[in-house]
Structures are given as C-alpha cells and as structure tokens.
Design a protein around this motif. Structure first.
Motif, PDB file in Angstrom:
ATOM      1  N   LEU A 176       0.830  -1.207   0.000  1.00 53.74           N
ATOM      2  CA  LEU A 176       0.000   0.000   0.000  1.00 53.74           C
ATOM      3  C   LEU A 176       0.868   1.262   0.000  1.00 53.74           C
ATOM      4  CD1 LEU A 176      -2.640  -1.218   2.586  1.00 53.74           C
ATOM      5  CD2 LEU A 176      -3.067  -0.808   0.174  1.00 53.74           C
ATOM      6  N   LEU A 177       1.940   1.238   0.763  1.00 53.38           N
ATOM      7  CA  LEU A 177       2.879   2.367   0.796  1.00 53.38           C
ATOM      8  C   LEU A 177       3.595   2.531  -0.541  1.00 53.38           C
ATOM      9  CD1 LEU A 177       4.699   2.112   4.246  1.00 53.38           C
ATOM     10  CD2 LEU A 177       3.544   4.108   3.348  1.00 53.38           C
ATOM     11  N   ARG A 178       3.932   1.423  -1.153  1.00 54.45           N
ATOM     12  CA  ARG A 178       4.675   1.431  -2.414  1.00 54.45           C
ATOM     13  C   ARG A 178       3.994   2.298  -3.468  1.00 54.45           C
ATOM     14  NH1 ARG A 178       4.719  -4.172  -4.227  1.00 54.45           N
ATOM     15  NH2 ARG A 178       5.599  -4.530  -2.185  1.00 54.45           N
ATOM     16  N   GLN A 179       2.686   2.400  -3.385  1.00 54.50           N
ATOM     17  CA  GLN A 179       1.899   3.196  -4.334  1.00 54.50           C
ATOM     18  C   GLN A 179       2.376   4.652  -4.389  1.00 54.50           C
ATOM     19  OE1 GLN A 179      -0.838   2.257  -6.238  1.00 54.50           O
ATOM     20  NE2 GLN A 179      -1.237   4.310  -6.980  1.00 54.50           N
ATOM     21  N   PHE A 180       2.956   5.146  -3.302  1.00 53.86           N
ATOM     22  CA  PHE A 180       3.281   6.573  -3.196  1.00 53.86           C
ATOM     23  C   PHE A 180       4.769   6.884  -3.361  1.00 53.86           C
ATOM     24  CE2 PHE A 180      -0.630   5.855  -0.819  1.00 53.86           C
ATOM     25  CZ  PHE A 180      -1.460   6.738  -1.472  1.00 53.86           C
ATOM     26  N   LEU A 181       5.568   5.904  -3.762  1.00 52.08           N
ATOM     27  CA  LEU A 181       7.000   6.140  -3.914  1.00 52.08           C
ATOM     28  C   LEU A 181       7.314   7.038  -5.106  1.00 52.08           C
ATOM     29  CD1 LEU A 181       8.701   2.690  -3.235  1.00 52.08           C
ATOM     30  CD2 LEU A 181       8.772   4.740  -1.841  1.00 52.08           C
TER      31      LEU A 181
END
Length: 144
Positions: free
Chosen positions: A134-139
C-alpha cells in the motif's frame, strides 16, 4: 527513559523533541540518520495501523482514496490504484494528516514532491515503503 510517542503530535514535532532530548545537533550526521530511522518506524507503524499492509484489502485502498479527497471512490482495487496514481503526497504528511483528521498536502508532480522532501527532510526509507504494497503506491524518486 525510552521515548514515548504522542499519538496526537505531528511526527516532525515528535522527532524534534527526541533530537533535543538526545542532544543531536540539527546539522549532524547522527540527526539525519536518526530522523530517517524515526520517520521509517513511526510512519510504517502508523500507516499499518490506519491502512494495513495487505494489498488485497479493498477497504484500505478505498479509505486511502477518500482520505486524499477522491469523492467517487472506485469499487475495485485496480481502479483505486488508477485513481491514486496522479497523487503525489509525502508519506510523513499523509500519516500526520490521518492522525490529525486533516487533508494532506498534494503536489502536482513527482518533482515538486521530491523538492519538498529534500527541503523538509521528511524522508521515508525506500526499502520500508517497498515492503508494504500500500505504501509502495506513493514512492517517488527523491535523490538521483
């Protein structure tokens, strides 16, 4: 005495208090290293508390959409990802905004976000972001 986090405080304020209590000079390598470590731990912990880490949870993707101001929330994970794609948001600010019940600052480009991150030091470790789908989406690329 171990540092205790305040769930109502902004993460930057919490780190400033920790740095002051620990005697880390603002320009020191120790300060910068510990800041990244602190943000990595605090953001990962809070992000997981709010949205989890399971990329198969539609409700988590939908809540991220709502939190970023998407009013017509998609009914599939694929469409949530597509809806979130144009959003450039700092992960520290994203978690802070959820903790505070506010909307996070949204940047119009990856370049603007990268400049903001470089100027504020609100850096989230890339390796940790990659570990949470889920965090990876915002890299975004910040340095390089």
């Amino acid at each position: 005495m171990p540092f205790e986090r305040d769930p109502t405080a902004l993460l930057a304020d919490e780190f400033r208090k920790l740095a002051l209590d620990s005697g880390w000079g603002k320009k020191s390598a120790k300060f910068k290293k510990e800041r990244t470590k602190f943000y990595g731990g605090a953001v990962a912990q809070d992000f997981t508390t709010f949205w989890g880490s399971n990329a198969s949870r539609l409700d988590a993707w939908q809540d991220l959409c709502r939190h970023l101001g998407i009013t017509d929330v998609p009914s599939s994970i694929k469409n949530c990802k597509l809806a979130l794609k144009p959003f450039y948001v700092n992960l520290v600010d994203l978690v802070d905004s959820k903790r505070q019940g506010t909307k996070p600052k949204i940047f119009s480009s990856a370049g603007q976000l990268a400049t903001y991150i470089q100027n504020t030091g609100k850096i989230f470790p890339k390796e940790q972001a990659k570990a949470n789908p889920l965090l990876r989406q915002f890299l975004v690329v910040v340095f390089g």
